[in-house]
Motif scaffolding. Structure first.
Motif, PDB file in Angstrom:
ATOM      1  N   SER A 118      71.612 -53.728 -26.364  1.00 48.75           N
ATOM      2  CA  SER A 118      70.156 -53.519 -26.352  1.00 48.75           C
ATOM      3  C   SER A 118      69.753 -52.120 -26.789  1.00 48.75           C
ATOM      4  CB  SER A 118      69.578 -53.823 -24.968  1.00 48.75           C
ATOM      5  OG  SER A 118      69.720 -55.190 -24.690  1.00 48.75           O
ATOM      6  N   PRO A 119      70.342 -51.051 -26.212  1.00 52.24           N
ATOM      7  CA  PRO A 119      69.971 -49.716 -26.706  1.00 52.24           C
ATOM      8  C   PRO A 119      70.357 -49.516 -28.173  1.00 52.24           C
ATOM      9  CG  PRO A 119      71.022 -49.531 -24.566  1.00 52.24           C
ATOM     10  CD  PRO A 119      71.163 -50.960 -25.011  1.00 52.24           C
ATOM     11  N   GLY A 120      71.427 -50.158 -28.600  1.00 55.03           N
ATOM     12  CA  GLY A 120      71.819 -50.062 -30.008  1.00 55.03           C
ATOM     13  C   GLY A 120      70.747 -50.625 -30.917  1.00 55.03           C
ATOM     14  N   TRP A 121      70.179 -51.757 -30.550  1.00 53.08           N
ATOM     15  CA  TRP A 121      69.127 -52.352 -31.372  1.00 53.08           C
ATOM     16  C   TRP A 121      67.858 -51.507 -31.350  1.00 53.08           C
ATOM     17  CZ3 TRP A 121      70.437 -54.990 -35.169  1.00 53.08           C
ATOM     18  CH2 TRP A 121      71.468 -55.928 -35.105  1.00 53.08           C
ATOM     19  N   LEU A 122      67.573 -50.874 -30.204  1.00 58.51           N
ATOM     20  CA  LEU A 122      66.415 -49.979 -30.149  1.00 58.51           C
ATOM     21  C   LEU A 122      66.614 -48.791 -31.090  1.00 58.51           C
ATOM     22  CD1 LEU A 122      65.671 -49.967 -26.316  1.00 58.51           C
ATOM     23  CD2 LEU A 122      64.305 -51.027 -28.128  1.00 58.51           C
ATOM     24  N   LEU A 123      67.836 -48.288 -31.130  1.00 55.82           N
ATOM     25  CA  LEU A 123      68.152 -47.188 -32.042  1.00 55.82           C
ATOM     26  C   LEU A 123      68.032 -47.633 -33.498  1.00 55.82           C
ATOM     27  CD1 LEU A 123      69.046 -44.248 -31.984  1.00 55.82           C
ATOM     28  CD2 LEU A 123      71.410 -45.042 -31.937  1.00 55.82           C
ATOM     29  N   VAL A 124      68.494 -48.839 -33.798  1.00 56.43           N
ATOM     30  CA  VAL A 124      68.360 -49.389 -35.153  1.00 56.43           C
ATOM     31  C   VAL A 124      66.879 -49.492 -35.528  1.00 56.43           C
ATOM     32  CG1 VAL A 124      68.686 -51.458 -36.568  1.00 56.43           C
ATOM     33  CG2 VAL A 124      70.556 -50.630 -35.132  1.00 56.43           C
ATOM     34  N   ALA A 125      66.066 -50.012 -34.605  1.00 59.28           N
ATOM     35  CA  ALA A 125      64.633 -50.169 -34.882  1.00 59.28           C
ATOM     36  C   ALA A 125      63.959 -48.814 -35.103  1.00 59.28           C
ATOM     37  CB  ALA A 125      63.955 -50.914 -33.737  1.00 59.28           C
ATOM     38  N   LEU A 126      64.279 -47.815 -34.272  1.00 62.35           N
ATOM     39  CA  LEU A 126      63.685 -46.490 -34.414  1.00 62.35           C
ATOM     40  C   LEU A 126      64.045 -45.874 -35.759  1.00 62.35           C
ATOM     41  CD1 LEU A 126      62.263 -43.937 -33.210  1.00 62.35           C
ATOM     42  CD2 LEU A 126      64.526 -43.258 -32.396  1.00 62.35           C
ATOM     43  N   CYS A 127      65.319 -45.940 -36.113  1.00 62.78           N
ATOM     44  CA  CYS A 127      65.766 -45.331 -37.373  1.00 62.78           C
ATOM     45  C   CYS A 127      65.201 -46.075 -38.587  1.00 62.78           C
ATOM     46  CB  CYS A 127      67.292 -45.303 -37.428  1.00 62.78           C
ATOM     47  SG  CYS A 127      68.020 -44.202 -36.194  1.00 62.78           S
ATOM     48  N   ALA A 128      65.162 -47.397 -38.529  1.00 61.85           N
ATOM     49  CA  ALA A 128      64.625 -48.168 -39.651  1.00 61.85           C
ATOM     50  C   ALA A 128      63.123 -47.924 -39.818  1.00 61.85           C
ATOM     51  CB  ALA A 128      64.907 -49.656 -39.459  1.00 61.85           C
ATOM     52  N   ALA A 129      62.395 -47.860 -38.707  1.00 60.42           N
ATOM     53  CA  ALA A 129      60.956 -47.589 -38.783  1.00 60.42           C
ATOM     54  C   ALA A 129      60.701 -46.192 -39.336  1.00 60.42           C
ATOM     55  CB  ALA A 129      60.317 -47.737 -37.406  1.00 60.42           C
ATOM     56  N   THR A 130      61.502 -45.227 -38.921  1.00 59.45           N
ATOM     57  CA  THR A 130      61.364 -43.872 -39.439  1.00 59.45           C
ATOM     58  C   THR A 130      61.685 -43.835 -40.928  1.00 59.45           C
ATOM     59  OG1 THR A 130      61.933 -42.970 -37.277  1.00 59.45           O
ATOM     60  CG2 THR A 130      62.131 -41.491 -39.144  1.00 59.45           C
ATOM     61  N   GLY A 131      62.737 -44.530 -41.332  1.00 57.73           N
ATOM     62  CA  GLY A 131      63.083 -44.601 -42.752  1.00 57.73           C
ATOM     63  C   GLY A 131      61.975 -45.234 -43.573  1.00 57.73           C
ATOM     64  N   ALA A 132      61.361 -46.301 -43.035  1.00 62.30           N
ATOM     65  CA  ALA A 132      60.263 -46.967 -43.750  1.00 62.30           C
ATOM     66  C   ALA A 132      59.060 -46.034 -43.874  1.00 62.30           C
ATOM     67  CB  ALA A 132      59.875 -48.252 -43.024  1.00 62.30           C
ATOM     68  N   TYR A 133      58.752 -45.310 -42.802  1.00 67.05           N
ATOM     69  CA  TYR A 133      57.637 -44.362 -42.870  1.00 67.05           C
ATOM     70  C   TYR A 133      57.916 -43.280 -43.907  1.00 67.05           C
ATOM     71  CZ  TYR A 133      54.578 -40.515 -41.847  1.00 67.05           C
ATOM     72  OH  TYR A 133      53.688 -39.488 -41.986  1.00 67.05           O
ATOM     73  N   CYS A 134      59.157 -42.813 -43.947  1.00 64.90           N
ATOM     74  CA  CYS A 134      59.515 -41.777 -44.920  1.00 64.90           C
ATOM     75  C   CYS A 134      59.401 -42.310 -46.355  1.00 64.90           C
ATOM     76  CB  CYS A 134      60.914 -41.239 -44.638  1.00 64.90           C
ATOM     77  SG  CYS A 134      60.980 -40.259 -43.116  1.00 64.90           S
ATOM     78  N   LEU A 135      59.719 -43.579 -46.552  1.00 73.36           N
ATOM     79  CA  LEU A 135      59.500 -44.172 -47.882  1.00 73.36           C
ATOM     80  C   LEU A 135      58.029 -44.128 -48.261  1.00 73.36           C
ATOM     81  CD1 LEU A 135      61.772 -47.355 -48.125  1.00 73.36           C
ATOM     82  CD2 LEU A 135      61.985 -45.206 -49.385  1.00 73.36           C
ATOM     83  N   LEU A 136      57.162 -44.417 -47.302  1.00 73.73           N
ATOM     84  CA  LEU A 136      55.725 -44.360 -47.568  1.00 73.73           C
ATOM     85  C   LEU A 136      55.277 -42.931 -47.851  1.00 73.73           C
ATOM     86  CD1 LEU A 136      54.382 -46.866 -44.897  1.00 73.73           C
ATOM     87  CD2 LEU A 136      54.601 -47.212 -47.369  1.00 73.73           C
ATOM     88  N   ARG A 137      55.899 -41.946 -47.187  1.00 74.96           N
ATOM     89  CA  ARG A 137      55.562 -40.541 -47.439  1.00 74.96           C
ATOM     90  C   ARG A 137      55.948 -40.114 -48.847  1.00 74.96           C
ATOM     91  NH1 ARG A 137      58.761 -37.372 -43.799  1.00 74.96           N
ATOM     92  NH2 ARG A 137      58.080 -35.617 -45.081  1.00 74.96           N
ATOM     93  N   MET A 138      56.828 -40.856 -49.497  1.00 73.76           N
ATOM     94  CA  MET A 138      57.227 -40.515 -50.861  1.00 73.76           C
ATOM     95  C   MET A 138      56.085 -40.695 -51.855  1.00 73.76           C
ATOM     96  SD  MET A 138      61.140 -41.858 -51.067  1.00 73.76           S
ATOM     97  CE  MET A 138      61.321 -41.324 -52.764  1.00 73.76           C
TER      98      MET A 138
END
Length: 194
Positions: free
Chosen positions: A6-26
Motif C-alpha cells: 500500500s505505501p509503495g502504491w502511494l509512492l508510485v502515485a505521488l511520483c507519477a502525479a509529480t512527473g505529470a505536473y512537470c510535463l505540463l510545466r514544460m
C-alpha cells in the motif's frame, strides 16, 4: 523497491502525479523553466517506476543498469546546466541518488535489502541527510508571504493594477518548489529501506 504494497502504491502515485505536473510545466514560456521541468518529469516518472512494489512486479536484471545509464546521463546534463544556475545542483544530487539506488538494487540478491547487520551505508546516510535538509528548507520557503496590495496580477492570472501580466501557472515558483518538495520526500522514502 521494498516494503509494504500500500505505501509503495502511494509512492508510485505521488511520483507519477509529480512527473505529470512537470510535463505540463514544460509548456512554460520561460526556457529555463522548460528545461528544469523536463528533468524533473524524468525524475518523477523514474521514481514512480522504481517504487512499484516488488511483490507486484520484479523487473528483469537489465533494468537496473539501464536506470543507472539514463540517470547518469541526466546527472551529467544537470551538471552542465549548473554552469548557469546553482539550483541545477539539486538535480545532479537527485540523479546521483537514482544511479546509487539502481546500483544497489542491481547488486542486491534477488533485489532484497542491500545491507545487512552493518547498518546504513555512508552514502545512503549522506543522501538521507541531504534530502532531509532539502525538504525542511523547501518547506520553510513554501510558507506564504503576505502580498502587497495592488502589486501585480493575482493567482488567477489577471493583469494587476500596475499593468503587468501575471506569470502562467507553469511559471509560478511556489508550484515548482512544491513539485521538488514532493519528489524529495519520495526520495527519502525510497532511500530509507536501503
Amino acid at each position: 523497491m521494498h516494503g509494504p504494497v500500500s505505501p509503495g502504491w502511494l509512492l508510485v502515485a505521488l511520483c507519477a502525479a509529480t512527473g505529470a505536473y512537470c510535463l505540463l510545466r514544460m509548456r512554460s514560456g520561460v526556457e529555463e523553466q522548460r528545461g528544469a521541468a523536463g528533468g524533473e518529469a524524468l525524475m518523477g516518472f523514474g521514481m514512480a517506476a522504481m517504487a512499484v512494489p516488488a511483490a507486484v512486479f520484479s523487473p528483469p536484471g537489465w533494468v537496473w543498469p539501464a536506470y543507472a545509464v539514463v540517470f547518469g546521463a541526466a546527472g551529467l546534463r544537470a551538471l552542465w546546466a549548473a554552469r548557469s544556475g546553482r539550483h541545477h545542483l539539486h538535480h545532479v544530487v537527485g540523479a546521483a541518488a537514482m544511479v546509487y539506488m539502481a546500483v544497489v538494487m542491481a547488486a542486491s540478491p534477488a533485489h532484497g535489502h542491500a545491507h545487512g547487520a552493518s547498518g546504513t551505508p555512508v552514502l545512503t546516510g549522506a543522501l538521507l541527510l541531504y534530502f532531509t535538509g532539502y525538504v525542511l528548507l523547501t518547506g520553510v520557503r513554501l510558507i506564504p508571504v503576505v502580498a502587497v496590495a495592488g502589486g501585480g496580477a493575482g493567482a488567477d492570472g489577471h493583469v494587476g493594477a500596475d499593468g503587468r501580466a501575471a506569470a502562467g501557472w507553469g511559471d509560478r515558483p511556489e508550484l515548482a518548489r512544491a513539485c521538488r518538495l514532493s519528489m524529495a520526500i519520495a526520495m527519502l522514502a525510497m532511500l530509507l529501506p536501503l
